[in-house]
Design a protein around this motif. Structure first.
Motif, PDB file in Angstrom:
ATOM      1  N   SER A 330      20.805  17.192  24.494  1.00  0.00           N
ATOM      2  CA  SER A 330      21.279  18.463  23.939  1.00  0.00           C
ATOM      3  C   SER A 330      20.203  19.529  24.034  1.00  0.00           C
ATOM      4  CB  SER A 330      21.729  18.274  22.492  1.00  0.00           C
ATOM      5  OG  SER A 330      20.634  17.920  21.671  1.00  0.00           O
ATOM      6  N   LYS A 331      18.947  19.164  23.797  1.00  0.00           N
ATOM      7  CA  LYS A 331      17.854  20.128  23.916  1.00  0.00           C
ATOM      8  C   LYS A 331      17.665  20.567  25.361  1.00  0.00           C
ATOM      9  CE  LYS A 331      14.906  19.365  19.920  1.00  0.00           C
ATOM     10  NZ  LYS A 331      13.512  19.105  19.494  1.00  0.00           N
ATOM     11  N   LEU A 332      17.734  19.611  26.287  1.00  0.00           N
ATOM     12  CA  LEU A 332      17.614  19.963  27.706  1.00  0.00           C
ATOM     13  C   LEU A 332      18.777  20.834  28.136  1.00  0.00           C
ATOM     14  CD1 LEU A 332      16.503  16.511  29.159  1.00  0.00           C
ATOM     15  CD2 LEU A 332      15.119  18.605  29.150  1.00  0.00           C
ATOM     16  N   ASP A 333      19.958  20.538  27.653  1.00  0.00           N
ATOM     17  CA  ASP A 333      21.154  21.296  28.033  1.00  0.00           C
ATOM     18  C   ASP A 333      21.071  22.731  27.547  1.00  0.00           C
ATOM     19  OD1 ASP A 333      23.698  21.369  29.279  1.00  0.00           O
ATOM     20  OD2 ASP A 333      24.642  21.342  27.312  1.00  0.00           O
ATOM     21  N   LEU A 334      20.452  22.947  26.403  1.00  0.00           N
ATOM     22  CA  LEU A 334      20.322  24.296  25.843  1.00  0.00           C
ATOM     23  C   LEU A 334      19.007  24.964  26.210  1.00  0.00           C
ATOM     24  CD1 LEU A 334      21.739  23.540  22.277  1.00  0.00           C
ATOM     25  CD2 LEU A 334      22.909  24.725  24.133  1.00  0.00           C
ATOM     26  N   ASN A 335      18.205  24.330  27.063  1.00  0.00           N
ATOM     27  CA  ASN A 335      16.887  24.860  27.473  1.00  0.00           C
ATOM     28  C   ASN A 335      15.987  25.144  26.271  1.00  0.00           C
ATOM     29  OD1 ASN A 335      17.438  24.854  30.278  1.00  0.00           O
ATOM     30  ND2 ASN A 335      18.633  26.737  30.034  1.00  0.00           N
TER      31      ASN A 335
END
Length: 502
Positions: A330-335
């Motif tokens: 989720s963190k990677l997806d939201l940068n």
């Protein structure tokens, strides 16, 4: 043709074309009014031998020339009898003849008006007449005088008593002026109509190439607003409008791609929820069963109790690992994931990770090796923890799909200029050519079956790709079904220049 150039052409045409057309219609309109003047002043060919060369179509000149013919007859009469101009009958006949051309005569003797036609005021005209012997050579008229009277011809002579005499032919120019005013009025109206016509045509020509495409773009934007992106905007124009069409079409395509991608993401999230629900339900169900077994006294021996407790512990670890992976994704997806880059000694770093993995790999009867084709102390710029996550995810993926009794996993290092290439190679089942391009996609699983050994949520390699791209690197795969798979990724070497960015 650009819009700017088209507007310049239209502006120039609005100035030049009305002038040209106005000049072209002058002779057409003038010819009509010249005929009216000729008709009003009875200027026509009546058989006189001089008229064929004297009348040229200029009403003023033709009028003067006709009066000249009359004056020539008067001159001949004066030569025979100078006092004939004192004969009232003769003067009346002349008046009647000149009335056809709205003209009359004035006879002057010793500076005094001896005779004048009825429409001529002796008092008003006396001071305006040229003096005896006035030289008006090269002058066709003397001047417009009082009350629209126009002096046409003058002939000086001497009466028998030696008195200075002059005869003048005077023309009433009122009808001619009225016709001229009518001509001027009509000409102004025609010029205005020409300007309106030219302006209308040019405005239509310009607006058609501007307004019509803009209306089409407006309709296209309305379709987009209503959610319809399945159409195409085309223009063959090679101008600003054409460029606008291309930009608009590019925007529409990008919007459509983003909508399709968003729908795909939505489907992926739905699939993720379904997968996670399934993956969570399996260990939760197992934990629930073992807990109920303990409560019901099924684990009635220390050995069973220890087995139940160990199983519950393992399942909770699986759940915790799954939650951590989802949180990271989720963190990677939201940068929103930050990287802590530092200098990392490649061989030493990988040796530590391999030592950590060897214990877990023993349970799956697999071995892992490091083949370091790089110089000692070779360093890269990396985030230690996140790069560790990449290597562990790839290795665990290799173990998950291992179909050999003795699995072998190799980590091969190579120097490529200013970067280091990592290759994690296994001898597992391999990946088909059809599936290979998609293994780094989010939520993709090469094996759709959901057994306990190959199950998963398809985030491992997607997370690895995001982390490598966060290192400004590249990742790809090569595989042969039945022989194994190699996952490659490149990380930049550490240098003084790059150390300033850490």
């Amino acid at each position: 043709m650009s819009i700017k150039f088209r507007l310049r052409v239209s502006y120039m045409a609005m100035l030049i074309l009305p002038i040209i057309l106005s000049l072209m219609v002058v002779p057409i309109i003038a010819s009509f009014y010249v005929k009216n003047i000729d008709k009003a002043y009875d200027i026509k060919y009546d058989g006189h031998p001089l008229q064929s060369t004297m009348f040229k179509g200029n009403p003023f000149k033709d009028l003067i020339n006709k009066n000249s013919l009359i004056l020539m007859g008067i001159e001949k009469s004066i030569e025979i009898n100078p006092d004939i101009l004192e004969n009232t009958n003769y003067l009346s006949n002349l008046d009647n003849k000149l009335k056809l051309t709205h003209s009359g005569i004035v006879v002057r003797k010793n500076g005094n008006i001896a005779y004048s036609s009825d429409f001529i005021s002796k008092t008003a005209i006396k001071e305006s007449l040229p003096k005896f012997g006035y030289n008006y050579e090269n002058e066709m008229t003397h001047n417009l005088m009082l009350n629209n009277l126009m002096f046409s011809k003058q002939h000086d002579f001497y009466f028998k008593d030696k008195s200075a005499g002059s005869i003048f032919i005077i023309t009433d120019a009122g009808a001619m002026i009225t016709i001229a005013k009518s001509f001027l009025f009509v000409y102004i109206i025609v010029v205005i109509l020409i300007m309106m016509l030219i302006n209308g045509i040019l405005t239509y020509w310009v607006s058609k190439r501007i307004v019509t495409p803009l209306i089409a773009l407006k309709n296209a934007s309305t379709k987009i607003k209503e959610g319809n992106l399945d159409f195409e905007v085309k223009s063959s124009a090679n101008d600003e409008i054409g460029e606008l069409y291309k930009e608009f079409e590019d925007m529409r395509c990008r919007l459509k791609e983003s909508v399709v991608l968003q729908l795909q993401y939505e489907d992926n999230r739905k699939e993720l929820i379904s997968n996670i629900s399934h993956d969570l339900k399996t260990p939760v169900t197992a934990i629930k069963g073992y807990v109920e077994g303990i409560k019901d006294g099924v684990a009635d021996t220390p050995e069973k109790m220890e087995k139940y407790i160990n199983t519950i512990h393992k399942k909770t670890r699986d759940i915790d690992k799954m939650i951590d992976e989802l949180f990271l994704f989720s963190k990677l997806d939201l940068n929103k994931l930050t990287f802590g880059f530092e200098e990392v000694d490649v061989k030493s770093y990988l040796s530590d990770i391999i030592d950590e993995l060897k214990f877990d790999l023993e349970e799956s009867n697999s071995e892992i090796f490091l083949i370091g084709e790089v110089e000692d102390k070779t360093a890269i710029v990396a985030d230690r923890e996140k790069l560790r996550r990449v290597i562990i995810n790839i290795v665990q993926n290799s173990v998950k799909y291992m179909d050999k009794e003795n699995g072998k996993i190799q980590i091969i290092l190579k120097e490529l200029g200013g970067s280091v290439q990592f290759e994690i190679k296994d001898n597992g089942r391999g990946i088909s050519k059809a599936a290979l391009p998609f293994i780094f996609d989010r939520f993709y699983r090469a094996d759709p079956s959901r057994n306990s050994r190959t199950g998963g949520n398809g985030l491992g390699l997607a997370i690895a790709k995001s982390i490598i791209e966060g290192h400004d690197g590249q990742i790809w795969a090569q595989s042969t079904v039945g022989l194994g798979t190699s996952i490659f990724f490149i990380i930049k070497k550490y240098s003084i220049e790059r150390s300033k960015l850490i």
